[in-house]
Design an enzyme around this catalytic site. Structure first.
Site, mmCIF file in Angstrom:
data_model
loop_
_atom_site.group_PDB
_atom_site.id
_atom_site.type_symbol
_atom_site.label_atom_id
_atom_site.label_comp_id
_atom_site.label_asym_id
_atom_site.label_seq_id
_atom_site.Cartn_x
_atom_site.Cartn_y
_atom_site.Cartn_z
ATOM 1 C CB SER A 42 -38.604 50.260 177.062
ATOM 2 O OG SER A 42 -38.908 49.298 176.083
ATOM 3 C CG ASP A 241 -34.256 52.004 168.628
ATOM 4 O OD1 ASP A 241 -35.379 51.988 168.076
ATOM 5 O OD2 ASP A 241 -34.104 52.270 169.834
ATOM 6 C CG HIS A 244 -37.616 51.585 172.393
ATOM 7 N ND1 HIS A 244 -36.252 51.650 172.460
ATOM 8 C CD2 HIS A 244 -38.004 50.734 173.365
ATOM 9 C CE1 HIS A 244 -35.820 50.873 173.446
ATOM 10 N NE2 HIS A 244 -36.863 50.293 173.998
HETATM 11 C C1 LIG Z 1 -41.919 48.653 171.610
HETATM 12 O O1 LIG Z 1 -43.151 48.460 170.970
HETATM 13 C C2 LIG Z 1 -43.066 48.001 169.652
HETATM 14 C C3 LIG Z 1 -44.442 47.947 169.077
HETATM 15 O O2 LIG Z 1 -45.219 47.031 169.779
HETATM 16 C C4 LIG Z 1 -42.381 46.641 169.624
HETATM 17 O O3 LIG Z 1 -42.217 46.216 168.299
HETATM 18 C C5 LIG Z 1 -41.015 46.749 170.305
HETATM 19 O O4 LIG Z 1 -40.436 45.480 170.415
HETATM 20 C C6 LIG Z 1 -41.141 47.361 171.680
HETATM 21 N N1 LIG Z 1 -39.828 47.533 172.206
HETATM 22 C C7 LIG Z 1 -39.405 47.094 173.391
HETATM 23 C C8 LIG Z 1 -37.982 47.244 173.707
HETATM 24 O O5 LIG Z 1 -40.148 46.624 174.202
#
Ligand SMILES: *[C@@H]1O[C@H](CO)[C@@H](O)[C@H](O)[C@H]1NC(C)=O
Ligand SMILES: *[C@@H]1O[C@H](CO)[C@@H](O)[C@H](O)[C@H]1NC(C)=O
Ligand SMILES: *[C@@H]1O[C@H](CO)[C@@H](O)[C@H](O)[C@H]1NC(C)=O
Length: 293
Positions: A42, A241, A244
């Site tokens: 994502s 949230d 992201h």
């Molecule tokens: C998006 O990137 C952030 C930073 O690395 C991370 O903390 C987060 O879990 C990621 N989100 C998803 C849904 O992959």
């Protein structure tokens, strides 16, 4: 010597360039010269500005579509002027927002115009595990297919931008196997694209959806392959949230990816414009790309 090599290359490109009659192909608005593959989950797809499955529509200056020389390969494999959300017709089951791709392309182009027209090839899908990107799986096949379609109009694949791993932080088994799966993925892609020196710039996770973030992060930093660079997402701001990267974080990340690319990969003049000339692209990459490290 160098001039001679280029002459040979040009002569070869000219020889093999006659019309590719069995290719249904409509010329792009700009001749794409530098192709970048965007894959992962994502955060690569882009969720900046997405709250409760609605995108706020805000595109910061650094990510705006400013030139017909930055294109994206659409889902139906035509080149169109690139604009966020880049993955809108690719990651179709999710609400897409701002990702790193546009800021990356704008930044690369503004810092080195010799890059020529840029073609972005979005392939990321939200929520995917690395096992789903294994050779022969649907996501892998689609990445290869889209990369090959992108090459039809000429140009060179300059790099793969890879941002994934969050979904592999949930189960211990996935986290444990992450390093080997990641190395295998890069190796298979290079082999199947016939680009053994294909530069890869990956993003290291800052956090993840499960308890094994550290295991995956460590695996990312320990990838033992040449021409792989790692940009760290640690400390970049998140959406409310906490799931992201925010829009401003995506802009920052895009610029970090651009700086890493420009520092790592010496730019080459692109003379090879024929889809038939896959081998001479390899020749260019193999001969003139100095290793990253
Ligand atoms: C998006 O990137 C952030 C930073 O690395 C991370 O903390 C987060 O879990 C990621 N989100 C998803 C849904 O992959
Ligand atoms: C998003 O949804 C949550 C839960 O339904 C709600 O509390 C919140 O106010 C919503 N946020 C926005 C910006 O709409
Ligand atoms: C979207 O969801 C449908 C139905 O579940 C599925 O068949 C399709 O493969 C999904 N598309 C992508 C790109 O994930």
């Amino acid at each position: 010597m160098f001039a001679f090599l280029w002459l040979m290359l040009l002569a070869y490109a000219w020889l093999v360039s006659p019309v590719n009659s069995n290719n249904v192909y409509s010329p792009p608005p700009s001749q794409v010269q530098s192709i970048f593959l965007l894959a992962g989950q994502s955060n690569m797809s882009g969720r900046g500005g997405v709250i409760n499955r609605t995108w706020d529509g805000v595109i910061p200056f650094q990510s705006q579509s400013k030139t017909p020389s930055i294109l994206r390969l659409s889902a139906v494999q035509t080149w169109v002027q690139a604009q966020d959300p880049l993955h809108k017709d690719i990651d179709v089951n999710n609400t897409c927002g701002v990702g790193p791709g546009m800021a990356f392309a704008n930044s690369v182009m503004s810092k080195d115009s010799s890059i020529g027209a840029i073609g972005l090839v979005p392939c990321a899908i939200g929520g995917t595990k690395i096992s789903e990107w294994g050779r022969g799986r649907e996501l892998y096949n689609r990445l290869i297919r889209r990369a090959e379609a992108a090459l039809q109009g000429g140009g060179i694949i300059r790099a793969l931008l890879w941002y994934q791993g969050e979904s592999d932080t949930i189960e211990h088994e996935d986290a444990k196997l992450y390093k080997i799966r990641l190395e295998r993925l890069f190796t298979h892609l290079r082999a199947d694209l016939q680009l053994p020196a294909l530069p890869v710039i990956q993003v290291a996770l800052a956090s993840g959806q499960g308890p094994y973030v550290d295991v995956v992060r460590k695996a990312q930093f320990e990838v033992d392959l040449p021409n792989v660079k790692t940009v760290d997402a640690y400390g970049l701001p998140m959406e409310p949230d906490s799931l992201h990267l925010s829009t401003s974080a995506q802009v920052r990340l895009g610029e970090m990816l651009a700086d890493t690319f420009l520092q790592s990969v010496p730019l080459l003049p692109v003379h090879v414009q024929s889809s038939a000339c896959k081998t001479c692209q390899n020749f260019v990459l193999d001969t003139f790309l100095r290793p990253f490290r």
